[in-house]
Enzyme design. Structure first.
Site, PDB file in Angstrom:
ATOM      1  N   ASP A  77      -0.231  -5.904   0.393  1.00  0.00           N
ATOM      2  CA  ASP A  77      -1.498  -6.257  -0.239  1.00  0.00           C
ATOM      3  C   ASP A  77      -1.268  -7.565  -0.979  1.00  0.00           C
ATOM      4  OD1 ASP A  77      -3.124  -4.021   0.466  1.00  0.00           O
ATOM      5  OD2 ASP A  77      -2.002  -2.818  -0.977  1.00  0.00           O
ATOM      6  N   CYS A 106       0.862  -1.177   0.000  1.00  0.00           N
ATOM      7  CA  CYS A 106       0.000   0.000   0.000  1.00  0.00           C
ATOM      8  C   CYS A 106       0.905   1.235   0.000  1.00  0.00           C
ATOM      9  CB  CYS A 106      -0.895   0.006   1.238  1.00  0.00           C
ATOM     10  SG  CYS A 106      -1.846   1.540   1.416  1.00  0.00           S
ATOM     11  N   HIS A 166      -4.115  -0.823  -5.970  1.00  0.00           N
ATOM     12  CA  HIS A 166      -4.503  -2.035  -6.705  1.00  0.00           C
ATOM     13  C   HIS A 166      -4.773  -1.737  -8.186  1.00  0.00           C
ATOM     14  CE1 HIS A 166      -4.738  -3.443  -2.696  1.00  0.00           C
ATOM     15  NE2 HIS A 166      -6.049  -3.458  -2.526  1.00  0.00           N
TER      16      HIS A 166
END
Length: 156
Positions: free
Chosen positions: A60, A53, A94
């Site tokens: 993540d 992150c 993401h």
């Protein structure tokens, strides 16, 4: 096998594995598609993808799925594995990871069609599943990209 690898200029396959500790698109390698006149799918599944992150620095975890229809060049799988591993200490959201992966593979191979999906594990009770795709402009693959984009989540 060894001679054809050298002819293709591949370095990762068969060599001692050297891991990059941050985002490393330069490790990606490609080779000539022996069947460029055929339309066929190549699919990769990376169930152990990790990145960081960019805000908290916490890891993540995701499953990254890559599907493409090759044109002249194809991605070499060991180099893809090393490339995906290079995100391990890289801080990006993401959605950025999925788009960066897709754009790097387009730059490497210039495929007829490609799509990348990230199935990120929940953090704070929420899962994020970014999806990106691309079809060669002015071809039936551009129409395929439009169709799959509009319908990609209908089967879930």
């Amino acid at each position: 096998m060894e001679d054809s690898r050298k002819e293709e200029g591949l370095k990762a396959l068969g060599a001692k594995t050297k891991y990059c500790m941050d985002y490393a698109p330069e490790v990606l390698e490609s080779f000539v598609n022996k069947h460029p006149g055929n339309d066929y799918w190549v699919q990769f599944n990376c169930p152990e993808f990790t990145s960081l992150c960019p805000i908290t620095g916490q890891p993540d975890f995701a499953e990254i799925r890559i599907s493409y229809i090759p044109d002249v060049r194809m991605v070499e799988s060991k180099s893809l594995k090393l490339y995906l591993f290079s995100f391990r200490n890289h801080g990006d959201f993401h959605e950025d990871c999925v788009n960066i992966i897709m754009k790097d593979l387009i730059k490497l191979m210039d495929p007829k069609y490609i799509e990348v999906t990230g199935y990120f594990t929940p953090r704070g009770g929420i899962s994020i599943y970014p999806y990106a795709n691309y079809g060669k402009p002015g071809t039936k693959y551009e129409r395929l990209a439009e169709h799959r984009f509009m319908n990609h989540n209908l089967n879930k």
